[in-house]
Scaffold this active site. Structure first.
Site, PDB file in Angstrom:
ATOM      1  N   HIS A   1      70.188 -39.936  43.787  1.00  0.00           N
ATOM      2  CA  HIS A   1      71.645 -39.760  43.709  1.00  0.00           C
ATOM      3  C   HIS A   1      72.296 -40.702  44.720  1.00  0.00           C
ATOM      4  O   HIS A   1      71.633 -41.259  45.586  1.00  0.00           O
ATOM      5  CB  HIS A   1      72.015 -38.313  44.056  1.00  0.00           C
ATOM      6  CG  HIS A   1      71.758 -37.349  42.940  1.00  0.00           C
ATOM      7  ND1 HIS A   1      72.759 -36.684  42.287  1.00  0.00           N
ATOM      8  CD2 HIS A   1      70.604 -36.951  42.344  1.00  0.00           C
ATOM      9  CE1 HIS A   1      72.241 -35.913  41.348  1.00  0.00           C
ATOM     10  NE2 HIS A   1      70.937 -36.051  41.361  1.00  0.00           N
TER      11      HIS A   1
ATOM     12  N   ASP B   1      71.662 -27.506  40.836  1.00  0.00           N
ATOM     13  CA  ASP B   1      71.633 -27.974  42.228  1.00  0.00           C
ATOM     14  C   ASP B   1      71.691 -26.783  43.185  1.00  0.00           C
ATOM     15  O   ASP B   1      72.758 -26.286  43.522  1.00  0.00           O
ATOM     16  CB  ASP B   1      72.810 -28.926  42.468  1.00  0.00           C
ATOM     17  CG  ASP B   1      72.783 -29.485  43.888  1.00  0.00           C
ATOM     18  OD1 ASP B   1      71.865 -29.116  44.654  1.00  0.00           O
ATOM     19  OD2 ASP B   1      73.677 -30.283  44.218  1.00  0.00           O
TER      20      ASP B   1
ATOM     21  N   HIS C   1      76.440 -39.447  48.623  1.00  0.00           N
ATOM     22  CA  HIS C   1      77.472 -39.731  47.619  1.00  0.00           C
ATOM     23  C   HIS C   1      78.647 -40.455  48.266  1.00  0.00           C
ATOM     24  O   HIS C   1      78.920 -40.267  49.444  1.00  0.00           O
ATOM     25  CB  HIS C   1      77.997 -38.424  47.009  1.00  0.00           C
ATOM     26  CG  HIS C   1      76.981 -37.706  46.164  1.00  0.00           C
ATOM     27  ND1 HIS C   1      76.590 -36.419  46.388  1.00  0.00           N
ATOM     28  CD2 HIS C   1      76.281 -38.119  45.081  1.00  0.00           C
ATOM     29  CE1 HIS C   1      75.697 -36.056  45.480  1.00  0.00           C
ATOM     30  NE2 HIS C   1      75.486 -37.073  44.671  1.00  0.00           N
TER      31      HIS C   1
ATOM     32  N   ASP D   1      75.479 -32.969  35.499  1.00  0.00           N
ATOM     33  CA  ASP D   1      75.179 -33.444  36.856  1.00  0.00           C
ATOM     34  C   ASP D   1      75.612 -32.363  37.864  1.00  0.00           C
ATOM     35  O   ASP D   1      76.726 -31.847  37.779  1.00  0.00           O
ATOM     36  CB  ASP D   1      75.976 -34.746  37.074  1.00  0.00           C
ATOM     37  CG  ASP D   1      75.612 -35.464  38.347  1.00  0.00           C
ATOM     38  OD1 ASP D   1      74.467 -35.314  38.817  1.00  0.00           O
ATOM     39  OD2 ASP D   1      76.480 -36.195  38.872  1.00  0.00           O
ATOM     40  N   HIS D   2      74.732 -32.032  38.789  1.00  0.00           N
ATOM     41  CA  HIS D   2      75.027 -31.032  39.839  1.00  0.00           C
ATOM     42  C   HIS D   2      75.522 -29.693  39.291  1.00  0.00           C
ATOM     43  O   HIS D   2      76.560 -29.176  39.741  1.00  0.00           O
ATOM     44  CB  HIS D   2      76.048 -31.584  40.856  1.00  0.00           C
ATOM     45  CG  HIS D   2      75.489 -32.694  41.682  1.00  0.00           C
ATOM     46  ND1 HIS D   2      74.554 -32.495  42.674  1.00  0.00           N
ATOM     47  CD2 HIS D   2      75.707 -34.027  41.624  1.00  0.00           C
ATOM     48  CE1 HIS D   2      74.222 -33.666  43.191  1.00  0.00           C
ATOM     49  NE2 HIS D   2      74.896 -34.612  42.582  1.00  0.00           N
TER      50      HIS D   2
ATOM     51  N   ALA E   1      73.666 -43.674  44.498  1.00  0.00           N
ATOM     52  CA  ALA E   1      73.094 -45.028  44.519  1.00  0.00           C
ATOM     53  C   ALA E   1      74.135 -46.136  44.626  1.00  0.00           C
ATOM     54  O   ALA E   1      73.784 -47.291  44.865  1.00  0.00           O
ATOM     55  CB  ALA E   1      72.233 -45.240  43.283  1.00  0.00           C
ATOM     56  N   SER E   2      75.421 -45.803  44.463  1.00  0.00           N
ATOM     57  CA  SER E   2      76.450 -46.842  44.643  1.00  0.00           C
ATOM     58  C   SER E   2      76.396 -47.355  46.074  1.00  0.00           C
ATOM     59  O   SER E   2      76.363 -46.557  47.008  1.00  0.00           O
ATOM     60  CB  SER E   2      77.854 -46.262  44.408  1.00  0.00           C
ATOM     61  OG  SER E   2      78.036 -45.913  43.064  1.00  0.00           O
TER      62      SER E   2
HETATM   63  P1  13P Z   1      77.715 -42.324  43.825  1.00  0.00           P
HETATM   64  O1  13P Z   1      79.082 -41.749  43.651  1.00  0.00           O
HETATM   65  O2  13P Z   1      77.399 -42.592  45.249  1.00  0.00           O
HETATM   66  O3  13P Z   1      77.455 -43.469  42.925  1.00  0.00           O
HETATM   67  O4  13P Z   1      76.678 -41.165  43.405  1.00  0.00           O
HETATM   68  C1  13P Z   1      76.685 -40.678  42.107  1.00  0.00           C
HETATM   69  C2  13P Z   1      75.831 -39.478  41.994  1.00  0.00           C
HETATM   70  O5  13P Z   1      74.848 -39.316  42.677  1.00  0.00           O
HETATM   71  C3  13P Z   1      76.212 -38.464  40.996  1.00  0.00           C
HETATM   72  O6  13P Z   1      75.395 -37.355  41.032  1.00  0.00           O
END
Ligand code: 13P
Length: 283
Positions: A208, A104, A180, A82-83, A210-211
């Protein structure tokens, strides 16, 4: 089952109109929560690790943990960087057994992002590893900037089309009002923009941050071409709350009794998200 790549997972999701959850892991309990949750939902799943996670746990520990978990279950899962911040990190992850990577370059000017992404894609594809790229920047919720300033960072549909054609990346992460971390107010996703991007970009799109995005917005985004959804913060919050509950209310000092309930709480988050994303029973 051996690990598969995000190509298999996301192309099926794209054809059938759902999203696969990508959950961030930093240690064994988080990974177990992700895998057990996906198994109980009979869902495909992406275990994601950032450069920070690799620094914390060690690249070999992460790769071995996830490969071991995959060998014991019957659902399709991948190990995803990720990233990825640079070419070297991506290469290290591929060598360590990651089956999917993100580069990224969203912080770079357009042409430099194209050049970096293209370079990664060319090498990754020779060993069968698909590449996620990002265009448009995700501004942190903590950044004190106005809505107009924020929109300047959103993904431009025309640029997105050009970017995908020039880089040949497999998946594209978009910036449409997502961020994020913990949102300060109600997040406002630009669905018209997402629709325009989806009309001109014919690869799976990634959301990304999405929380904290309301369920209805997640469902709408999935209908508009989002096939991979990243969750980290909600796992962290579940972990923190469960650990706090045990530590503050008892004298327990056995790590298993502290981390076990945290693992269970994170598993519930994973299952709830999988159902929301429509990937339950899609293994
Ligand atoms: P959150 O921390 O907002 O859930 O995002 C996670 C994310 O996008 C990881 O790349």
């Amino acid at each position: 089952m051996v690990l598969v790549s995000n190509k298999e997972l996301l192309e099926k999701a794209n054809q059938e109109g759902y999203a696969v959850g990508a959950f961030n892991m930093n240690n064994m309990e988080i990974m177990q929560a992700i895998v057990e949750g996906a198994v109980e939902e009979d869902a495909p799943v992406i275990v994601a690790a950032t450069k920070g996670a690799i620094k914390y746990a060690g690249i070999d520990y992460i790769a071995k943990l996830v490969h071991t978990a995959a060998s014991k279950v019957d659902i399709p899962m991948s190990l995803h960087l990720d990233h990825g911040p640079d070419f070297e990190t991506v290469m290290k992850c591929i060598r360590a057994g990651f089956t999917s990577v993100m580069i990224d370059g969203s912080f770079l000017p357009f042409e430099e992002n194209v050049a970096l992404t293209k370079k990664v894609v060319e090498v990754a594809h020779t060993v069968g590893v698909p590449v996620e790229a990002e265009l448009g920047r995700l501004v942190g919720v903590e950044d004190e900037i106005s809505v107009t300033e924020r929109e300047a960072f959103f993904t431009d549909p025309k640029e997105a089309q050009k970017f995908v054609e020039e880089t040949n990346c497999d998946f594209l992460a978009v910036s449409i009002g997502n961020a994020h971390g913990i949102y300060k107010g109600e997040p406002k996703l630009d669905f018209d923009r997402l629709k325009e991007i989806d009309e001109v970009v014919h690869i799976p799109l990634v959301l990304h941050g999405a929380s904290g995005i309301p369920d209805d917005d997640i469902r709408r985004a999935t209908r508009l071409g989002i096939n991979k959804i990243n969750i980290d913060t909600e796992l962290r919050l579940a972990f923190r709350d469960a650990v706090r509950e045990v530590v503050c209310k008892s004298d327990v000092y056995d790590p298993r009794k502290i981390l076990g309930p945290a693992r269970d709480a994170m598993k519930e988050v994973v299952k709830t998200k999988i159902r929301l994303f429509g990937s339950s029973k899609k293994a």
